[in-house]
Motif scaffolding. Structure first.
Motif, PDB file in Angstrom:
ATOM      1  N   LYS A  90      17.370   6.338   1.417  1.00 44.00           N
ATOM      2  CA  LYS A  90      16.463   5.630   1.035  1.00 44.00           C
ATOM      3  C   LYS A  90      16.619   3.893   2.366  1.00 44.00           C
ATOM      4  CE  LYS A  90      14.809   2.697  -2.640  1.00 44.00           C
ATOM      5  NZ  LYS A  90      14.197   2.278  -2.386  1.00 44.00           N
ATOM      6  N   GLN A  91      17.632   3.528   2.887  1.00 48.02           N
ATOM      7  CA  GLN A  91      17.135   2.309   3.909  1.00 48.02           C
ATOM      8  C   GLN A  91      16.076   3.231   4.855  1.00 48.02           C
ATOM      9  OE1 GLN A  91      20.960   1.046   5.685  1.00 48.02           O
ATOM     10  NE2 GLN A  91      19.641  -1.122   6.407  1.00 48.02           N
ATOM     11  N   TRP A  92      15.895   4.457   5.566  1.00 47.60           N
ATOM     12  CA  TRP A  92      15.640   4.895   6.532  1.00 47.60           C
ATOM     13  C   TRP A  92      13.971   5.129   5.615  1.00 47.60           C
ATOM     14  CZ3 TRP A  92      13.256   9.386   5.529  1.00 47.60           C
ATOM     15  CH2 TRP A  92      12.734  10.502   6.725  1.00 47.60           C
ATOM     16  N   ALA A  93      14.399   5.401   4.565  1.00 48.81           N
ATOM     17  CA  ALA A  93      12.605   5.051   3.959  1.00 48.81           C
ATOM     18  C   ALA A  93      12.196   4.321   3.695  1.00 48.81           C
ATOM     19  CB  ALA A  93      12.807   6.266   2.915  1.00 48.81           C
ATOM     20  N   ASP A  94      12.733   3.277   3.770  1.00 44.78           N
ATOM     21  CA  ASP A  94      12.210   1.557   3.534  1.00 44.78           C
ATOM     22  C   ASP A  94      12.055   1.622   4.813  1.00 44.78           C
ATOM     23  OD1 ASP A  94      12.431   1.714   1.301  1.00 44.78           O
ATOM     24  OD2 ASP A  94      14.672   0.644   0.963  1.00 44.78           O
ATOM     25  N   GLY A  95      12.371   1.447   6.058  1.00 50.11           N
ATOM     26  CA  GLY A  95      11.964   1.435   6.895  1.00 50.11           C
ATOM     27  C   GLY A  95      10.608   2.044   7.485  1.00 50.11           C
ATOM     28  N   ILE A  96      10.843   3.501   6.890  1.00 49.73           N
ATOM     29  CA  ILE A  96       8.755   3.703   6.971  1.00 49.73           C
ATOM     30  C   ILE A  96       7.846   2.985   6.318  1.00 49.73           C
ATOM     31  CG2 ILE A  96       7.834   6.014   7.235  1.00 49.73           C
ATOM     32  CD1 ILE A  96      10.199   7.611   7.564  1.00 49.73           C
ATOM     33  N   ALA A  97       8.399   2.981   4.868  1.00 50.04           N
ATOM     34  CA  ALA A  97       7.541   1.979   4.298  1.00 50.04           C
ATOM     35  C   ALA A  97       7.094   1.101   5.133  1.00 50.04           C
ATOM     36  CB  ALA A  97       7.516   2.300   3.217  1.00 50.04           C
ATOM     37  N   ARG A  98       7.941   0.734   6.083  1.00 50.67           N
ATOM     38  CA  ARG A  98       7.332  -1.643   6.420  1.00 50.67           C
ATOM     39  C   ARG A  98       6.202  -0.893   7.662  1.00 50.67           C
ATOM     40  NH1 ARG A  98      13.271  -2.314   4.610  1.00 50.67           N
ATOM     41  NH2 ARG A  98      13.579  -1.944   7.129  1.00 50.67           N
ATOM     42  N   ARG A  99       7.383   0.316   7.869  1.00 52.56           N
ATOM     43  CA  ARG A  99       6.138   0.493   9.716  1.00 52.56           C
ATOM     44  C   ARG A  99       4.757   0.684   9.275  1.00 52.56           C
ATOM     45  NH1 ARG A  99      11.858   2.322  11.167  1.00 52.56           N
ATOM     46  NH2 ARG A  99      10.508   4.751  10.891  1.00 52.56           N
ATOM     47  N   ASP A 139       0.592  -1.634  -0.211  1.00 51.11           N
ATOM     48  CA  ASP A 139      -0.246   0.302  -0.225  1.00 51.11           C
ATOM     49  C   ASP A 139       1.162   0.920   0.304  1.00 51.11           C
ATOM     50  OD1 ASP A 139      -2.938  -1.133   0.184  1.00 51.11           O
ATOM     51  OD2 ASP A 139      -2.763  -1.205   2.279  1.00 51.11           O
ATOM     52  N   VAL A 140       2.500   1.238   0.213  1.00 48.99           N
ATOM     53  CA  VAL A 140       2.388   1.897   0.392  1.00 48.99           C
ATOM     54  C   VAL A 140       4.543   1.947  -0.097  1.00 48.99           C
ATOM     55  CG1 VAL A 140       3.118   2.032   2.888  1.00 48.99           C
ATOM     56  CG2 VAL A 140       3.804   4.700   1.585  1.00 48.99           C
ATOM     57  N   ASN A 141       5.252   3.024  -1.197  1.00 49.85           N
ATOM     58  CA  ASN A 141       6.627   2.685  -1.800  1.00 49.85           C
ATOM     59  C   ASN A 141       6.779   4.142  -1.961  1.00 49.85           C
ATOM     60  OD1 ASN A 141       5.906  -0.234  -2.559  1.00 49.85           O
ATOM     61  ND2 ASN A 141       4.404   0.467  -4.451  1.00 49.85           N
ATOM     62  N   VAL A 142       8.281   2.939  -1.196  1.00 49.60           N
ATOM     63  CA  VAL A 142       9.279   4.247  -1.542  1.00 49.60           C
ATOM     64  C   VAL A 142       9.843   4.769  -3.355  1.00 49.60           C
ATOM     65  CG1 VAL A 142      11.672   5.700  -0.430  1.00 49.60           C
ATOM     66  CG2 VAL A 142      10.161   3.724   1.233  1.00 49.60           C
ATOM     67  N   GLY A 143       9.392   6.252  -3.371  1.00 48.06           N
ATOM     68  CA  GLY A 143       9.969   6.615  -4.940  1.00 48.06           C
ATOM     69  C   GLY A 143      10.890   7.919  -4.329  1.00 48.06           C
ATOM     70  N   THR A 144      11.511   7.973  -6.085  1.00 51.57           N
ATOM     71  CA  THR A 144      12.062   9.552  -6.611  1.00 51.57           C
ATOM     72  C   THR A 144      11.612  10.467  -6.670  1.00 51.57           C
ATOM     73  OG1 THR A 144      13.492   8.492  -7.491  1.00 51.57           O
ATOM     74  CG2 THR A 144      14.151   8.358  -5.211  1.00 51.57           C
ATOM     75  N   ASP A 145      11.971  11.835  -6.160  1.00 54.53           N
ATOM     76  CA  ASP A 145      11.201  12.861  -7.954  1.00 54.53           C
ATOM     77  C   ASP A 145      12.167  13.686  -7.279  1.00 54.53           C
ATOM     78  OD1 ASP A 145       8.831  14.788  -9.148  1.00 54.53           O
ATOM     79  OD2 ASP A 145       8.828  14.971  -7.540  1.00 54.53           O
ATOM     80  N   LYS A 146      13.171  13.880  -8.095  1.00 54.87           N
ATOM     81  CA  LYS A 146      14.227  15.023  -8.525  1.00 54.87           C
ATOM     82  C   LYS A 146      15.393  14.944  -7.398  1.00 54.87           C
ATOM     83  CE  LYS A 146      10.733  18.324 -11.131  1.00 54.87           C
ATOM     84  NZ  LYS A 146       9.611  19.017 -10.188  1.00 54.87           N
ATOM     85  N   GLY A 147      14.997  13.499  -7.220  1.00 53.24           N
ATOM     86  CA  GLY A 147      16.502  13.478  -6.517  1.00 53.24           C
ATOM     87  C   GLY A 147      16.320  13.469  -5.275  1.00 53.24           C
ATOM     88  N   SER A 148      14.315  13.546  -4.816  1.00 52.01           N
ATOM     89  CA  SER A 148      14.641  13.530  -3.073  1.00 52.01           C
ATOM     90  C   SER A 148      13.764  12.193  -3.229  1.00 52.01           C
ATOM     91  CB  SER A 148      13.454  14.682  -2.657  1.00 52.01           C
ATOM     92  OG  SER A 148      14.178  15.861  -2.856  1.00 52.01           O
ATOM     93  N   LEU A 149      13.477  11.359  -2.080  1.00 57.19           N
ATOM     94  CA  LEU A 149      13.212  10.761  -1.682  1.00 57.19           C
ATOM     95  C   LEU A 149      11.315  11.372  -1.486  1.00 57.19           C
ATOM     96  CD1 LEU A 149      15.519   8.561   0.818  1.00 57.19           C
ATOM     97  CD2 LEU A 149      14.410   7.759  -1.486  1.00 57.19           C
ATOM     98  N   ARG A 150      10.691   9.996  -1.858  1.00 54.47           N
ATOM     99  CA  ARG A 150       9.310  10.351  -0.950  1.00 54.47           C
ATOM    100  C   ARG A 150       8.229   8.798  -1.036  1.00 54.47           C
ATOM    101  NH1 ARG A 150       6.202  12.671  -6.679  1.00 54.47           N
ATOM    102  NH2 ARG A 150       6.330  10.855  -7.935  1.00 54.47           N
ATOM    103  N   LEU A 151       7.566   8.914  -0.221  1.00 55.69           N
ATOM    104  CA  LEU A 151       6.089   7.765  -0.068  1.00 55.69           C
ATOM    105  C   LEU A 151       5.194   8.069  -1.503  1.00 55.69           C
ATOM    106  CD1 LEU A 151       6.152   7.581   3.954  1.00 55.69           C
ATOM    107  CD2 LEU A 151       7.551   6.031   1.910  1.00 55.69           C
TER     108      LEU A 151
END
Length: 70
Positions: A57-66, A16-28
């Motif tokens: 990216k690892q930090w953001a993946d943790g947020i997405a998993r939670r 239901d949530v994935n990590v991606g990028t937009d113009k070099g910045s991470l977003r959910l």
């Protein structure tokens, strides 16, 4: 950019949530189902305010998993 195939790691349920990028910045990126239910629109994104580096990216993946666990 976003993968067309979410990483489900053995789960039969799509993420239901994935990590991606937009113009070099991470977003959910939230699934259409979640976006419509909570935001009233087809697609919802939340910027994380961090650049696309392996550590962030690892930090953001943790947020997405939670979020996915909820």
């Amino acid at each position: 950019m976003y993968s067309k195939h979410p990483n489900t790691k053995g789960s039969s349920r799509l993420a239901d949530v994935n990590v991606g990028t937009d113009k070099g910045s991470l977003r959910l990126q939230f699934s259409t189902r979640v976006s419509q239910e909570f935001y009233g629109k087809r697609q919802a994104y939340k910027g994380l305010g961090r650049s696309d580096t392996p550590e962030n990216k690892q930090w953001a993946d943790g947020i997405a998993r939670r979020i996915q666990a909820d």
